[in-house]
Design a protein around this motif. Structure first.
Motif, PDB file in Angstrom:
ATOM      1  N   ARG A  18       2.631  15.710  13.195  1.00 10.16           N
ATOM      2  CA  ARG A  18       1.787  14.607  12.744  1.00 10.16           C
ATOM      3  C   ARG A  18       1.959  14.437  11.240  1.00 10.16           C
ATOM      4  NH1 ARG A  18      -4.707  14.093  11.978  1.00 10.16           N
ATOM      5  NH2 ARG A  18      -4.983  11.917  12.678  1.00 10.16           N
ATOM      6  N   LEU A  19       2.496  13.313  10.848  1.00 11.33           N
ATOM      7  CA  LEU A  19       2.629  13.002   9.430  1.00 11.33           C
ATOM      8  C   LEU A  19       1.377  12.284   8.946  1.00 11.33           C
ATOM      9  CD1 LEU A  19       6.315  11.719   9.245  1.00 11.33           C
ATOM     10  CD2 LEU A  19       5.444  14.073   9.162  1.00 11.33           C
ATOM     11  N   SER A  20       1.014  12.556   7.699  1.00 12.86           N
ATOM     12  CA  SER A  20      -0.122  11.889   7.076  1.00 12.86           C
ATOM     13  C   SER A  20       0.324  11.221   5.794  1.00 12.86           C
ATOM     14  CB  SER A  20      -1.232  12.900   6.764  1.00 12.86           C
ATOM     15  OG  SER A  20      -1.709  13.514   7.930  1.00 12.86           O
ATOM     16  N   CYS A  21      -0.350  10.148   5.453  1.00 14.61           N
ATOM     17  CA  CYS A  21      -0.069   9.440   4.210  1.00 14.61           C
ATOM     18  C   CYS A  21      -1.413   9.142   3.555  1.00 14.61           C
ATOM     19  CB  CYS A  21       0.689   8.159   4.490  1.00 14.61           C
ATOM     20  SG  CYS A  21       0.935   7.091   3.051  1.00 14.61           S
ATOM     21  N   ALA A  22      -1.618   9.722   2.384  1.00 15.98           N
ATOM     22  CA  ALA A  22      -2.854   9.501   1.631  1.00 15.98           C
ATOM     23  C   ALA A  22      -2.624   8.398   0.607  1.00 15.98           C
ATOM     24  CB  ALA A  22      -3.283  10.783   0.938  1.00 15.98           C
ATOM     25  N   ALA A  23      -3.529   7.423   0.599  1.00 16.09           N
ATOM     26  CA  ALA A  23      -3.394   6.290  -0.304  1.00 16.09           C
ATOM     27  C   ALA A  23      -4.518   6.265  -1.324  1.00 16.09           C
ATOM     28  CB  ALA A  23      -3.393   4.988   0.487  1.00 16.09           C
ATOM     29  N   SER A  24      -4.215   5.795  -2.491  1.00 17.35           N
ATOM     30  CA  SER A  24      -5.239   5.557  -3.507  1.00 17.35           C
ATOM     31  C   SER A  24      -5.051   4.147  -4.027  1.00 17.35           C
ATOM     32  CB  SER A  24      -5.137   6.577  -4.641  1.00 17.35           C
ATOM     33  OG  SER A  24      -3.879   6.498  -5.277  1.00 17.35           O
ATOM     34  N   GLY A  25      -6.129   3.537  -4.445  1.00 21.42           N
ATOM     35  CA  GLY A  25      -6.035   2.146  -4.866  1.00 21.42           C
ATOM     36  C   GLY A  25      -6.980   1.311  -4.039  1.00 21.42           C
ATOM     37  N   TRP A  26      -7.651   0.391  -4.650  1.00 27.45           N
ATOM     38  CA  TRP A  26      -8.712  -0.335  -3.982  1.00 27.45           C
ATOM     39  C   TRP A  26      -8.227  -1.322  -2.946  1.00 27.45           C
ATOM     40  CZ3 TRP A  26      -9.045  -5.660  -4.397  1.00 27.45           C
ATOM     41  CH2 TRP A  26      -8.205  -6.253  -5.351  1.00 27.45           C
ATOM     42  N   THR A  27      -6.905  -1.642  -2.894  1.00 29.13           N
ATOM     43  CA  THR A  27      -6.422  -2.648  -1.973  1.00 29.13           C
ATOM     44  C   THR A  27      -5.978  -2.094  -0.629  1.00 29.13           C
ATOM     45  OG1 THR A  27      -4.190  -2.475  -2.884  1.00 29.13           O
ATOM     46  CG2 THR A  27      -5.667  -4.136  -3.835  1.00 29.13           C
ATOM     47  N   PHE A  28      -6.214  -0.822  -0.348  1.00 24.01           N
ATOM     48  CA  PHE A  28      -5.658  -0.199   0.845  1.00 24.01           C
ATOM     49  C   PHE A  28      -6.015  -0.949   2.112  1.00 24.01           C
ATOM     50  CE2 PHE A  28      -3.843   2.966   3.461  1.00 24.01           C
ATOM     51  CZ  PHE A  28      -4.687   3.117   4.552  1.00 24.01           C
ATOM     52  N   SER A  29      -7.253  -1.325   2.304  1.00 29.24           N
ATOM     53  CA  SER A  29      -7.670  -1.976   3.548  1.00 29.24           C
ATOM     54  C   SER A  29      -7.061  -3.363   3.705  1.00 29.24           C
ATOM     55  CB  SER A  29      -9.192  -2.061   3.607  1.00 29.24           C
ATOM     56  OG  SER A  29      -9.682  -2.862   2.544  1.00 29.24           O
ATOM     57  N   ARG A  30      -6.467  -3.892   2.645  1.00 29.23           N
ATOM     58  CA  ARG A  30      -5.825  -5.197   2.709  1.00 29.23           C
ATOM     59  C   ARG A  30      -4.312  -5.063   2.875  1.00 29.23           C
ATOM     60  NH1 ARG A  30      -7.994  -8.649  -2.256  1.00 29.23           N
ATOM     61  NH2 ARG A  30      -6.765 -10.226  -1.161  1.00 29.23           N
ATOM     62  N   CYS A  31      -3.841  -3.834   3.073  1.00 32.59           N
ATOM     63  CA  CYS A  31      -2.405  -3.587   3.186  1.00 32.59           C
ATOM     64  C   CYS A  31      -1.980  -3.381   4.623  1.00 32.59           C
ATOM     65  CB  CYS A  31      -2.010  -2.337   2.401  1.00 32.59           C
ATOM     66  SG  CYS A  31      -2.234  -2.438   0.626  1.00 32.59           S
ATOM     67  N   ALA A  32      -0.874  -4.018   4.997  1.00 31.61           N
ATOM     68  CA  ALA A  32      -0.168  -3.566   6.183  1.00 31.61           C
ATOM     69  C   ALA A  32       0.550  -2.285   5.773  1.00 31.61           C
ATOM     70  CB  ALA A  32       0.822  -4.614   6.653  1.00 31.61           C
ATOM     71  N   MET A  33       0.600  -1.328   6.687  1.00 30.75           N
ATOM     72  CA  MET A  33       1.208  -0.037   6.380  1.00 30.75           C
ATOM     73  C   MET A  33       2.344   0.245   7.349  1.00 30.75           C
ATOM     74  SD  MET A  33      -0.570   0.986   3.812  1.00 30.75           S
ATOM     75  CE  MET A  33       0.076   2.655   3.696  1.00 30.75           C
ATOM     76  N   ALA A  34       3.289   1.038   6.895  1.00 25.52           N
ATOM     77  CA  ALA A  34       4.434   1.329   7.755  1.00 25.52           C
ATOM     78  C   ALA A  34       5.023   2.690   7.431  1.00 25.52           C
ATOM     79  CB  ALA A  34       5.496   0.254   7.596  1.00 25.52           C
ATOM     80  N   TRP A  35       5.788   3.174   8.369  1.00 19.18           N
ATOM     81  CA  TRP A  35       6.625   4.365   8.183  1.00 19.18           C
ATOM     82  C   TRP A  35       8.083   3.940   8.320  1.00 19.18           C
ATOM     83  CZ3 TRP A  35       4.867   9.094   6.667  1.00 19.18           C
ATOM     84  CH2 TRP A  35       3.499   9.353   6.807  1.00 19.18           C
ATOM     85  N   PHE A  36       8.891   4.419   7.398  1.00 18.85           N
ATOM     86  CA  PHE A  36      10.331   4.259   7.452  1.00 18.85           C
ATOM     87  C   PHE A  36      10.942   5.659   7.382  1.00 18.85           C
ATOM     88  CE2 PHE A  36      11.189  -0.313   6.876  1.00 18.85           C
ATOM     89  CZ  PHE A  36       9.919  -0.763   6.577  1.00 18.85           C
ATOM     90  N   ARG A  37      12.215   5.751   7.716  1.00 24.16           N
ATOM     91  CA  ARG A  37      12.896   7.027   7.582  1.00 24.16           C
ATOM     92  C   ARG A  37      14.340   6.804   7.151  1.00 24.16           C
ATOM     93  NH1 ARG A  37      13.139   8.779  14.013  1.00 24.16           N
ATOM     94  NH2 ARG A  37      14.752   7.283  14.654  1.00 24.16           N
TER      95      ARG A  37
END
Length: 127
Positions: free
Chosen positions: A19-38
């Protein structure tokens, strides 16, 4: 801008889960589409999975569909990638990415769309 840090990578055997995790900081997080690339050695960076701003929609690369699941927790500013039935071909450096310009239903699959990236976490699958 969103700052991202991935964790959870490691060395596992084929068939195992991670299970990979990604911790975000910054007030715009909930307005971001998020993705994983490799990106595997000698290969171009490729799309793995994306999740919409609310988490209600997700998209997957054909190579991981049915094995990987992307999820997010907006309250904790976290994105996850549950990887099951890992294969040697999944060996790569995995990156978390954020698209702060996304509309509610956006699920971008091209790396150029994402403007924020983490440093990556290594996943190595041995047979």
């Amino acid at each position: 801008q969103v700052q991202l840090v991935e964790s959870g990578g490691g060395l596992v055997q084929a068939g195992d889960s991670l299970r990979l995790s990604c911790a975000a900081s910054g007030w715009t997080f909930s307005r971001c589409a998020m993705a994983w690339f490799r990106q595997a050695p000698g290969k171009e960076r490729e799309f793995v999975a994306a999740i919409s701003r609310s988490g209600g929609n997700a998209a997957y690369a054909d190579s991981v569909k049915g094995r990987f699941t992307i999820s997010r927790d907006n309250a904790k500013k976290m994105v996850y990638l549950q990887m099951n039935s890992l294969q040697r071909e999944d060996t790569a450096l995995y990156y978390c990415a954020a698209d702060a310009q996304a509309i509610i239903t956006s699920l971008p699959t091209t790396s150029q769309t994402y403007e924020s990236w983490g440093p990556g976490t290594q996943v190595t699958v041995s047979s």
